[in-house]
Design a protein around this motif. Sequence first.
Motif, mmCIF file in Angstrom:
data_model
loop_
_atom_site.group_PDB
_atom_site.id
_atom_site.type_symbol
_atom_site.label_atom_id
_atom_site.label_comp_id
_atom_site.label_asym_id
_atom_site.label_seq_id
_atom_site.Cartn_x
_atom_site.Cartn_y
_atom_site.Cartn_z
ATOM 1 N N ARG A 84 29.139 1.000 -37.111
ATOM 2 C CA ARG A 84 28.465 2.294 -37.178
ATOM 3 C C ARG A 84 27.057 2.194 -36.640
ATOM 4 O O ARG A 84 26.344 1.228 -36.911
ATOM 5 N N LEU A 85 26.653 3.216 -35.900
ATOM 6 C CA LEU A 85 25.262 3.393 -35.478
ATOM 7 C C LEU A 85 24.713 4.624 -36.185
ATOM 8 O O LEU A 85 25.426 5.619 -36.329
ATOM 9 N N ALA A 86 23.457 4.575 -36.556
ATOM 10 C CA ALA A 86 22.799 5.763 -37.100
ATOM 11 C C ALA A 86 22.551 6.734 -35.946
ATOM 12 O O ALA A 86 22.466 6.327 -34.780
ATOM 13 N N ASP A 87 22.456 8.005 -36.255
ATOM 14 C CA ASP A 87 22.138 8.995 -35.227
ATOM 15 C C ASP A 87 20.852 8.589 -34.521
ATOM 16 O O ASP A 87 19.855 8.255 -35.166
ATOM 17 N N GLY A 88 20.891 8.598 -33.191
ATOM 18 C CA GLY A 88 19.727 8.261 -32.394
ATOM 19 C C GLY A 88 19.484 6.778 -32.201
ATOM 20 O O GLY A 88 18.587 6.381 -31.464
ATOM 21 N N GLU A 89 20.275 5.926 -32.859
ATOM 22 C CA GLU A 89 20.112 4.481 -32.720
ATOM 23 C C GLU A 89 20.724 4.009 -31.405
ATOM 24 O O GLU A 89 21.740 4.527 -30.956
ATOM 25 N N THR A 90 20.105 3.007 -30.808
ATOM 26 C CA THR A 90 20.605 2.430 -29.561
ATOM 27 C C THR A 90 21.340 1.129 -29.845
ATOM 28 O O THR A 90 20.884 0.307 -30.633
ATOM 29 N N LEU A 91 22.460 0.974 -29.181
ATOM 30 C CA LEU A 91 23.230 -0.263 -29.217
ATOM 31 C C LEU A 91 23.002 -0.979 -27.889
ATOM 32 O O LEU A 91 23.308 -0.434 -26.826
ATOM 33 N N THR A 92 22.444 -2.174 -27.950
ATOM 34 C CA THR A 92 22.291 -2.985 -26.741
ATOM 35 C C THR A 92 23.436 -3.977 -26.678
ATOM 36 O O THR A 92 23.608 -4.787 -27.597
ATOM 37 N N LEU A 93 24.228 -3.873 -25.629
ATOM 38 C CA LEU A 93 25.289 -4.847 -25.368
ATOM 39 C C LEU A 93 24.674 -5.931 -24.489
ATOM 40 O O LEU A 93 24.370 -5.693 -23.321
ATOM 41 N N LEU A 94 24.459 -7.094 -25.050
ATOM 42 C CA LEU A 94 23.875 -8.211 -24.324
ATOM 43 C C LEU A 94 25.011 -9.090 -23.824
ATOM 44 O O LEU A 94 25.720 -9.717 -24.615
ATOM 45 N N ILE A 95 25.204 -9.069 -22.522
ATOM 46 C CA ILE A 95 26.286 -9.838 -21.908
ATOM 47 C C ILE A 95 25.711 -11.164 -21.443
ATOM 48 O O ILE A 95 24.894 -11.225 -20.521
ATOM 49 N N MET A 96 26.122 -12.221 -22.118
ATOM 50 C CA MET A 96 25.638 -13.563 -21.799
ATOM 51 C C MET A 96 26.413 -14.109 -20.598
ATOM 52 O O MET A 96 27.627 -13.975 -20.541
ATOM 53 N N ASP A 97 25.694 -14.715 -19.660
ATOM 54 C CA ASP A 97 26.282 -15.260 -18.435
ATOM 55 C C ASP A 97 26.994 -14.165 -17.645
ATOM 56 O O ASP A 97 28.124 -14.318 -17.179
ATOM 57 N N ALA A 98 26.304 -13.035 -17.501
ATOM 58 C CA ALA A 98 26.883 -11.849 -16.859
ATOM 59 C C ALA A 98 27.320 -12.101 -15.420
ATOM 60 O O ALA A 98 28.302 -11.512 -14.960
ATOM 61 N N GLU A 99 26.629 -12.987 -14.743
ATOM 62 C CA GLU A 99 27.008 -13.282 -13.355
ATOM 63 C C GLU A 99 28.422 -13.866 -13.294
ATOM 64 O O GLU A 99 29.177 -13.581 -12.371
ATOM 65 N N ARG A 100 28.777 -14.636 -14.293
ATOM 66 C CA ARG A 100 30.141 -15.180 -14.352
ATOM 67 C C ARG A 100 31.163 -14.053 -14.459
ATOM 68 O O ARG A 100 32.203 -14.079 -13.814
ATOM 69 N N LEU A 101 30.883 -13.062 -15.305
ATOM 70 C CA LEU A 101 31.790 -11.918 -15.426
ATOM 71 C C LEU A 101 31.892 -11.192 -14.082
ATOM 72 O O LEU A 101 32.984 -10.858 -13.646
ATOM 73 N N ARG A 102 30.753 -10.965 -13.430
ATOM 74 C CA ARG A 102 30.757 -10.256 -12.147
ATOM 75 C C ARG A 102 31.570 -11.010 -11.094
ATOM 76 O O ARG A 102 32.338 -10.419 -10.345
#
Length: 108
Positions: free
Chosen positions: A54-72
């Motif tokens: 759950r997120l509170a109204d107005g709260e931001t969720l940051t998805l931190l993708i570790m080693d993102a270049e590998r995914l790309r």
Amino acid sequence: MTIVRLTAQDLVEDFHAAFSGAFGFFDGYGRNMDAWIDVMGSLTASPPGLSEFRLADGETLTLLIMDAERLRRSDPRQYSELLECSAIVNGRYATKGESGPIALAMEG
């Protein structure tokens, strides 16, 4: 702001299992990007139902993708879909005059 870290390795191995595990997606989750949009777009919904997270109204969720270049490099389609579908979720909030809840941070 809430930060959820996901590794490229986990996303490459099974994108939907990684998100389902991190967010507690409901048992009937469809394991496709349309279902992902629906669940990620309901993180502020009340009552909860599609995710244990759950997120509170107005709260931001940051998805931190570790080693993102590998995914790309390893799965460029999934990488692009993550970007596109996150924008779709945020766009749904924008049409209601609200700030989109998802921020993407790519590391490595």
